[in-house]
Design an enzyme around this catalytic site. Structure first.
Site, PDB file in Angstrom:
ATOM      1  N   ASN A   1      14.413  18.170 -44.916  1.00 47.35           N
ATOM      2  CA  ASN A   1      15.472  19.129 -44.585  1.00 47.35           C
ATOM      3  C   ASN A   1      15.225  19.726 -43.183  1.00 47.35           C
ATOM      4  OD1 ASN A   1      16.863  21.640 -44.317  1.00 47.35           O
ATOM      5  ND2 ASN A   1      17.190  21.703 -46.526  1.00 47.35           N
ATOM      6  N   LYS A   2      16.118  19.381 -42.250  1.00 50.35           N
ATOM      7  CA  LYS A   2      15.935  19.787 -40.840  1.00 50.35           C
ATOM      8  C   LYS A   2      15.937  21.311 -40.677  1.00 50.35           C
ATOM      9  CE  LYS A   2      17.496  15.673 -38.414  1.00 50.35           C
ATOM     10  NZ  LYS A   2      17.922  14.817 -39.539  1.00 50.35           N
TER      11      LYS A   2
ATOM     12  N   LYS B   1      14.887  23.525 -42.867  1.00 53.74           N
ATOM     13  CA  LYS B   1      13.590  24.051 -43.316  1.00 53.74           C
ATOM     14  C   LYS B   1      12.505  23.752 -42.275  1.00 53.74           C
ATOM     15  CE  LYS B   1      14.025  23.756 -48.336  1.00 53.74           C
ATOM     16  NZ  LYS B   1      13.397  23.205 -49.537  1.00 53.74           N
TER      17      LYS B   1
ATOM     18  N   ASP C   1       9.709  24.450 -52.273  1.00 50.45           N
ATOM     19  CA  ASP C   1      10.957  24.306 -53.003  1.00 50.45           C
ATOM     20  C   ASP C   1      11.517  25.708 -53.147  1.00 50.45           C
ATOM     21  OD1 ASP C   1      12.665  22.345 -54.105  1.00 50.45           O
ATOM     22  OD2 ASP C   1      12.244  23.110 -56.098  1.00 50.45           O
TER      23      ASP C   1
ATOM     24  N   GLY D   1      22.354  27.005 -45.758  1.00 47.92           N
ATOM     25  CA  GLY D   1      22.417  27.150 -47.219  1.00 47.92           C
ATOM     26  C   GLY D   1      23.233  28.352 -47.658  1.00 47.92           C
TER      27      GLY D   1
ATOM     28  N   LYS E   1      15.073  36.654 -39.432  1.00 49.44           N
ATOM     29  CA  LYS E   1      14.959  36.043 -40.776  1.00 49.44           C
ATOM     30  C   LYS E   1      13.542  35.501 -40.985  1.00 49.44           C
ATOM     31  CE  LYS E   1      16.519  32.386 -43.832  1.00 49.44           C
ATOM     32  NZ  LYS E   1      17.097  31.063 -43.973  1.00 49.44           N
TER      33      LYS E   1
HETATM   34  P1  IMP Z   1      15.466  22.788 -51.919  1.00 46.08           P
HETATM   35  O1  IMP Z   1      14.243  23.619 -51.817  1.00 46.08           O
HETATM   36  O2  IMP Z   1      15.510  21.721 -50.882  1.00 46.08           O
HETATM   37  O3  IMP Z   1      15.712  22.265 -53.308  1.00 46.08           O
HETATM   38  O4  IMP Z   1      16.650  23.764 -51.513  1.00 46.08           O
HETATM   39  C1  IMP Z   1      17.554  24.276 -52.396  1.00 46.08           C
HETATM   40  C2  IMP Z   1      18.778  24.815 -51.722  1.00 46.08           C
HETATM   41  O5  IMP Z   1      18.578  26.202 -51.551  1.00 46.08           O
HETATM   42  C3  IMP Z   1      19.104  24.263 -50.341  1.00 46.08           C
HETATM   43  O6  IMP Z   1      19.939  23.177 -50.396  1.00 46.08           O
HETATM   44  C4  IMP Z   1      19.826  25.418 -49.713  1.00 46.08           C
HETATM   45  O7  IMP Z   1      21.175  25.383 -50.068  1.00 46.08           O
HETATM   46  C5  IMP Z   1      19.194  26.609 -50.378  1.00 46.08           C
HETATM   47  N1  IMP Z   1      18.200  27.248 -49.523  1.00 46.08           N
HETATM   48  C6  IMP Z   1      16.879  26.946 -49.378  1.00 46.08           C
HETATM   49  N2  IMP Z   1      16.315  27.798 -48.506  1.00 46.08           N
HETATM   50  C7  IMP Z   1      17.285  28.631 -48.094  1.00 46.08           C
HETATM   51  C8  IMP Z   1      17.307  29.719 -47.177  1.00 46.08           C
HETATM   52  O8  IMP Z   1      16.319  30.092 -46.539  1.00 46.08           O
HETATM   53  N3  IMP Z   1      18.496  30.324 -47.025  1.00 46.08           N
HETATM   54  C9  IMP Z   1      19.615  29.948 -47.703  1.00 46.08           C
HETATM   55  N4  IMP Z   1      19.648  28.947 -48.548  1.00 46.08           N
HETATM   56  C10 IMP Z   1      18.487  28.290 -48.744  1.00 46.08           C
END
Ligand code: IMP
Length: 206
Positions: A10-11, A13, A73, A163, A185
């Site tokens: 995930n770019k 992240k 995660d 996200g 943030k």
């Molecule tokens: P995962 O950890 O890749 O499963 O991420 C789950 C989902 O949570 C992502 O697709 C984002 O939509 C959301 N997400 C993760 N981190 C953030 C953040 O820092 N802010 C807003 N949404 C987030």
């Protein structure tokens, strides 16, 4: 120089984690990503908890590269929805359980709709970030958690972040996460709180 591989594709992240490492001023550490290696296996996030998924990602990447791997995660847990979307945050608005197609915008729209008419005090939510550090040499995995509390806004607002940031209202700043700068943030987020603890562990890696 210690090498650590970020176990995520995930770019958004990757950008935040790199920035958090800069803020924490970690010396003698080179952060690599999956794209620095060929054919790193895809990891299916099929765990029952954020912790399961984070450990799985770190182990697959750590064992494949032979280097310590850092994963995370994250989920958004909304009180009124009994913790949904939670571990399914990325897939919340998917139409088909087998195919991941939901965009960040789709997920935000669905969440706002689910909370339509729900009063403010019942819109409490928290972002939970579970970060794992796996050391393949010792076959040891460490996990740390970062939590930040807020509310789901009535409407999405702001264009920064990614996200669910446009719908996550953070009372201390009186803004959504998408209305504050990335610098702000990354100094207070769930991700910062988890990585800050992981960085202490990285310092102890041999
Ligand atoms: P995962 O950890 O890749 O499963 O991420 C789950 C989902 O949570 C992502 O697709 C984002 O939509 C959301 N997400 C993760 N981190 C953030 C953040 O820092 N802010 C807003 N949404 C987030």
């Amino acid at each position: 120089m210690k090498k650590i591989v970020l176990a995520t594709r995930n770019k958004d992240k990757i950008k935040e984690i790199k920035n958090i490492f800069k803020i924490l001023d970690l010396k003698d550490v080179e952060l690599l990503t999956i794209s620095d290696f060929a054919n790193v296996p895809e990891v299916e996030e099929d765990g029952k908890t954020l912790k399961d998924n984070a450990i799985k990602k770190a182990k697959v990447v750590g064992n494949y590269t032979g280097l310590p791997a850092l994963s995370e995660d994250t989920g958004l847990f909304v009180e009124y929805l009994n913790g949904a979307p939670g571990i399914y945050s990325a897939r919340y608005a998917d139409k088909n359980a087998k195919k991941h197609t939901a965009t960040y915008e789709d997920n935000c729209k669905k969440l706002i709709k689910e909370l339509d008419g729900v009063e403010w005090e019942k819109r409490k939510a928290e972002f939970i970030c579970l970060s794992a550090l796996y050391d393949p040499k010792k076959n040891k995995c460490y996990t740390r958690k970062g939590v930040i509390k807020g509310y789901i806004s009535i409407n999405p607002s702001g264009s920064k972040g990614f996200g669910y940031d446009p719908v996550f209202y953070f009372p201390e700043k009186q803004k959504t996460f998408a209305e504050i700068s990335s610098e702000e943030k990354n100094l207070l987020s769930h991700r910062f709180l988890a990585i800050k603890q992981i960085v202490k562990l990285i310092k102890n890696l041999n």
